[in-house]
Design a protein around this motif. Structure first.
Motif, PDB file in Angstrom:
ATOM      1  N   GLN A  36     -15.212   1.258 -50.303  1.00  0.00           N
ATOM      2  CA  GLN A  36     -15.361   1.329 -51.752  1.00  0.00           C
ATOM      3  C   GLN A  36     -14.020   1.184 -52.461  1.00  0.00           C
ATOM      4  O   GLN A  36     -13.912   0.489 -53.477  1.00  0.00           O
ATOM      5  N   GLN A  37     -12.991   1.837 -51.926  1.00  0.00           N
ATOM      6  CA  GLN A  37     -11.666   1.740 -52.539  1.00  0.00           C
ATOM      7  C   GLN A  37     -11.128   0.319 -52.458  1.00  0.00           C
ATOM      8  O   GLN A  37     -10.554  -0.208 -53.423  1.00  0.00           O
ATOM      9  N   ASP A  38     -11.318  -0.309 -51.297  1.00  0.00           N
ATOM     10  CA  ASP A  38     -10.882  -1.698 -51.142  1.00  0.00           C
ATOM     11  C   ASP A  38     -11.613  -2.611 -52.116  1.00  0.00           C
ATOM     12  O   ASP A  38     -11.007  -3.516 -52.716  1.00  0.00           O
ATOM     13  N   LEU A  39     -12.918  -2.371 -52.278  1.00  0.00           N
ATOM     14  CA  LEU A  39     -13.709  -3.189 -53.189  1.00  0.00           C
ATOM     15  C   LEU A  39     -13.219  -3.028 -54.626  1.00  0.00           C
ATOM     16  O   LEU A  39     -13.095  -4.010 -55.367  1.00  0.00           O
ATOM     17  N   SER A  61     -12.986   8.268 -45.113  1.00  0.00           N
ATOM     18  CA  SER A  61     -14.099   7.798 -44.296  1.00  0.00           C
ATOM     19  C   SER A  61     -14.174   6.280 -44.418  1.00  0.00           C
ATOM     20  O   SER A  61     -13.594   5.684 -45.339  1.00  0.00           O
ATOM     21  N   GLU A  62     -14.914   5.666 -43.519  1.00  0.00           N
ATOM     22  CA  GLU A  62     -15.049   4.213 -43.550  1.00  0.00           C
ATOM     23  C   GLU A  62     -15.671   3.746 -44.862  1.00  0.00           C
ATOM     24  O   GLU A  62     -15.255   2.730 -45.437  1.00  0.00           O
TER      25      GLU A  62
END
Length: 592
Positions: free
Chosen positions: A107-110, A101-102
Motif C-alpha cells: 500500500q505504501q509503495d502504491l 507487513s507485506e
C-alpha cells in the motif's frame, strides 16, 4: 511505530526550540524569553512567546502552545512520526526502521507511485498549456484576467483535445496499465481500452497541505459535458478530506478562512490578495472538511454564490461548521454572482469591506427564513416571529440566547421583552408544560458554578506555572500540596508528571508535553505552564501565593468529601487531617 522515550527526548533536546521556531518566525529577545508575531493567528503586536528555559512556546493571544514537536506538527500539518523524522533529520539522528507487513509495504509503495504519476501528469499538463495546442486554454485563463504569476502559482495546465495523449506519454515511460488505472487519470472500457479521463480541458492540479499533487480538476473547453470534472477517489485522493487552496491558505495566518465554491473563485481571490480562500472539491462541505478547517482557524466566512443554490449551500454548511467548533459568518455579494465577478467589477478593497461586514450565521438564517413570509401582512409577520422564537430556542445558555433575542429584536423593531415572551411560550409548548421558575434559577446557578470552576482552573494553572518558573517554591509548598489536589483530570496528570520531576530535581516541562499525543491536549497542557497574573510587589505575590494555595487545597478537600465512599474511614481521616493542616498552615513567603 513506537520509538523509545529516550530517543524521542534526545531528538527534542537536540532541536533547540528557539532555533527551530526562529526559522519560521522572526523572534526578538525580551527578558528570558523570545517574542514574535504568532504564526497561528493574525496579530499586529507580538504575543507569541518562546521560552529557552522551558523549551516551550505559547501565544497569549490565541492559546497556541507546546514543545518543538507540537510546533512542527501544527505549522507543517505533520503527524507526530512525520515531525519526529523531520527533527531527527535536522540534527542527523537516524531513526530505527519500522518493520512493515507485506500488505502495508504494498500500500505504501502504491501511494508513492500514484503520487509520482500525479506529479508527472501535473508537469505534463503544465507544459501543454504553454504549447501551441494549449493556446485556446491560455486565452481562456487570460480572459478570466489571471496573470502569469497566478497561473504559475497554481500550476494550471491543459489536457489536449486528443484523448490518448497522456496515456501515450506514460506508456513511453514504461508505466504499466495496472498502475495507471490506480491513478484515476484514465478510463477503461471494452470498446476504447484505456484512455485519458481529462482531455480538452484546462487543468487545476489539487494539492494536499504538504504540497503533493493528489488529484485534478478540469474545466472543458467549449460546450462539452460535464463542464467541470474531478479525479475519482484514489489511494491518495479523498475529496471529503481535502480543500482546494488550503496548501496556500494555511500559511496565510489570517484569523479566518474564506470558504467558497469553486477553483476559479479561490484563484481569483488569491490573485486579489485574499490568500486565505479555500473551496471544497466538487462536493458540499462535509464534517471532515469542517474538522480540517478547525485545524487552521476558529472562524470561517462562507463566500458562496449569491444565487439560490449558493444560499442553500450556506444554510447546509452553517450547522456543519458550528458542530466542529467554528464560528461562521456569511458574506453577501449582491448584486454580483460570485467572488470572481465581484472583485473584477468593484476591486479588492470593496471586497474586503464586504468581508468586514459579513453577517453572523444565525442572523443570516433568520434573514433567509424571512423570505418565506409576507412581512406586510400582520398574520404573516406574526408567523415569522413565531418561527424565529422557535429557532432562538437552539441556544441552550440563557446569556447567549438573550443576546440573540436582543439582536433580532433590534433588527426587526419588535421589542426585546415581546420577543423573549414569545421564546418562553415556545419553550413551554415544546415541553408540554409551564417552565417552572426554578429552571431559570438552575441555569443561573450553573452559570455561577461555571464561573467558579473557571476561577479554580485559573488558580491551578497559576500554581503549576509558579512551580516551574520559581526555583525553590516546590520545597515550600510540598508539605501542604500534592498532585491529587489538582482535581481536573488533565491538570492532575500534568501535576503528577511535574511533581515527579521536581522530586528528582529534573525540571523539564517540554518533556511533560510528550506524554500527550493529541495536539489539542498538548496545547492545553502548555497553557497550564503559562498562566499570568500581574503582580507589582513582593507583598502582592505573597498574598496571591497563599490565597491560591489555600483555594486549591480547600477545593480538593471539598471535591474528595463529595466523592468519598461513606465506608472509607481512612479517606475521612485524611480529609480531617488536611482540614487541620490547612487551618494551621503558616504564611508562606517566596522571594520574587
Amino acid at each position: 511505530m513506537y520509538y523509545p522515550e529516550e530517543l524521542v527526548e534526545e531528538i527534542r533536546e537536540r532541536n533547540d526550540i528557539v532555533e527551530v521556531i526562529g526559522t519560521y518566525v522572526k523572534l526578538q529577545k525580551k527578558g528570558s524569553s523570545y517574542f514574535g508575531l504568532c504564526p497561528f493567528h493574525n496579530e499586529k503586536s507580538p504575543s507569541f512567546s518562546v521560552s529557552p528555559d522551558k523549551q516551550m512556546y505559547y501565544c497569549f493571544g490565541c492559546g497556541a502552545g507546546g514543545n518543538v514537536f507540537t510546533f512542527i506538527m501544527e505549522y507543517e500539518n505533520y503527524s507526530f512520526p512525520e515531525a519526529l523524522k523531520y527533527l531527527a533529520d535536522r540534527v542527523g539522528i537516524k531513526l530505527p526502521e519500522r518493520e512493515y507487513s507485506e500488505e502495508e509495504k504494498r500500500q505504501q509503495d502504491l501511494r508513492m507511485q500514484v503520487l509520482e504519476i500525479n506529479k508527472m501528469a501535473a508537469n505534463y499538463f503544465y507544459y501543454q498549456l504553454r504549447t501551441e495546442s494549449g493556446a485556446q486554454a491560455m486565452q481562456y485563463l487570460k480572459s478570466r484576467q489571471l496573470d502569469d504569476e497566478t497561473i504559475k502559482r497554481f500550476a494550471l495546465g491543459y489536457s489536449s483535445k486528443y484523448s490518448s495523449n497522456l496515456y501515450q506519454y506514460f506508456k513511453s515511460k514504461k508505466i504499466s496499465d495496472e498502475l495507471l488505472k490506480e491513478s484515476g487519470l484514465f478510463n477503461v472500457d471494452e470498446k476504447n481500452g484505456m484512455y485519458d479521463k481529462f482531455w480538452n480541458r484546462v487543468i487545476f492540479p489539487i494539492l494536499d497541505v504538504n504540497n503533493r499533487v493528489i488529484g485534478f480538476g478540469g474545466r472543458v473547453m467549449g460546450d462539452g459535458k460535464p463542464k467541470y470534472l474531478n479525479s475519482p477517489e484514489t489511494i491518495v485522493f479523498d475529496k471529503s478530506r481535502n480543500l482546494y487552496g488550503l496548501n496556500i491558505a494555511r500559511t496565510a495566518r489570517k484569523k479566518y478562512l474564506l470558504v467558497c465554491e469553486g477553483y476559479m473563485d479561490v484563484i481569483s481571490m488569491h490573485q486579489a490578495g485574499f490568500s486565505n480562500a479555500v473551496a471544497s472539491l466538487g462536493t458540499a462541505l462535509t464534517e471532515k472538511h469542517a474538522t480540517l478547517l478547525k485545524r487552521y482557524t476558529d472562524e470561517v466566512i462562507l463566500t458562496y454564490d449569491s444565487d439560490d443554490a449558493g444560499v442553500r449551500a450556506a444554510l447546509r454548511a452553517i450547522p456543519i461548521v458550528k458542530r466542529a467548533g467554528l464560528r461562521a459568518r456569511v458574506l453577501h455579494m449582491n448584486p454580483y454572482k460570485d467572488p470572481d465577478e465581484f472583485i473584477k467589477t468593484l476591486g479588492a478593497e470593496k471586497f474586503q469591506e464586504r468581508i468586514d461586514q459579513a453577517e453572523n450565521s444565525f442572523m443570516f438564517e433568520i434573514s433567509v427564513l424571512e423570505r418565506n413570509y409576507d412581512m406586510k401582512d400582520p398574520e404573516g409577520k406574526t408567523s415569522f416571529f413565531q418561527a424565529v422564537s422557535e429557532k432562538l430556542m437552539e441556544f441552550e445558555q440563557e446569556l447567549e440566547r438573550e443576546n440573540y433575542i436582543q439582536a433580532v429584536a433590534e433588527k426587526y423593531h419588535i421589542g426585546f421583552d415581546n420577543l423573549r415572551k414569545m421564546v418562553n411560550r415556545s419553550a413551554m409548548r415544546a415541553i408540554g408544560r409551564e417552565v417552572p421558575k426554578s429552571a431559570v434559577d438552575r441555569e443561573r446557578k450553573e452559570i455561577r458554578k461555571k464561573s467558579q470552576d473557571d476561577g479554580m482552573k485559573q488558580s491551578q494553572r497559576l500554581m503549576l506555572t509558579w512551580l516551574i518558573d520559581k526555583k525553590g517554591l516546590y520545597a515550600k509548598v510540598k508539605p501542604y500540596l500534592d498532585a491529587d489536589d489538582f482535581t481536573e483530570d488533565l491538570y492532575h496528570q500534568a501535576a503528577q508528571l511535574l511533581f515527579e520531576q521536581l522530586e528528582k530535581s529534573e525540571l523539564n516541562p517540554a518533556r511533560i508535553i510528550n506524554h500527550f499525543e493529541d495536539p489539542e491536549t498538548q496545547k492545553e497542557v502548555a497553557s497550564l505552564f503559562h498562566a499570568k497574573l500581574n503582580l507589582q510587589s513582593q507583598a502582592e505575590f505573597d498574598k496571591a501565593l497563599n490565597e491560591t494555595l489555600r483555594k486549591i487545597i480547600n477545593n480538593s478537600i471539598e471535591f474528595r468529601t463529595k466523592n468519598m465512599n461513606p465506608a472509607d474511614i481512612a479517606g475521612l481521616q485524611k480529609i480531617l487531617l488536611d482540614r487541620k493542616k490547612v487551618q494551621d498552615m503558616p504564611k508562606i513567603t517566596y522571594q520574587m
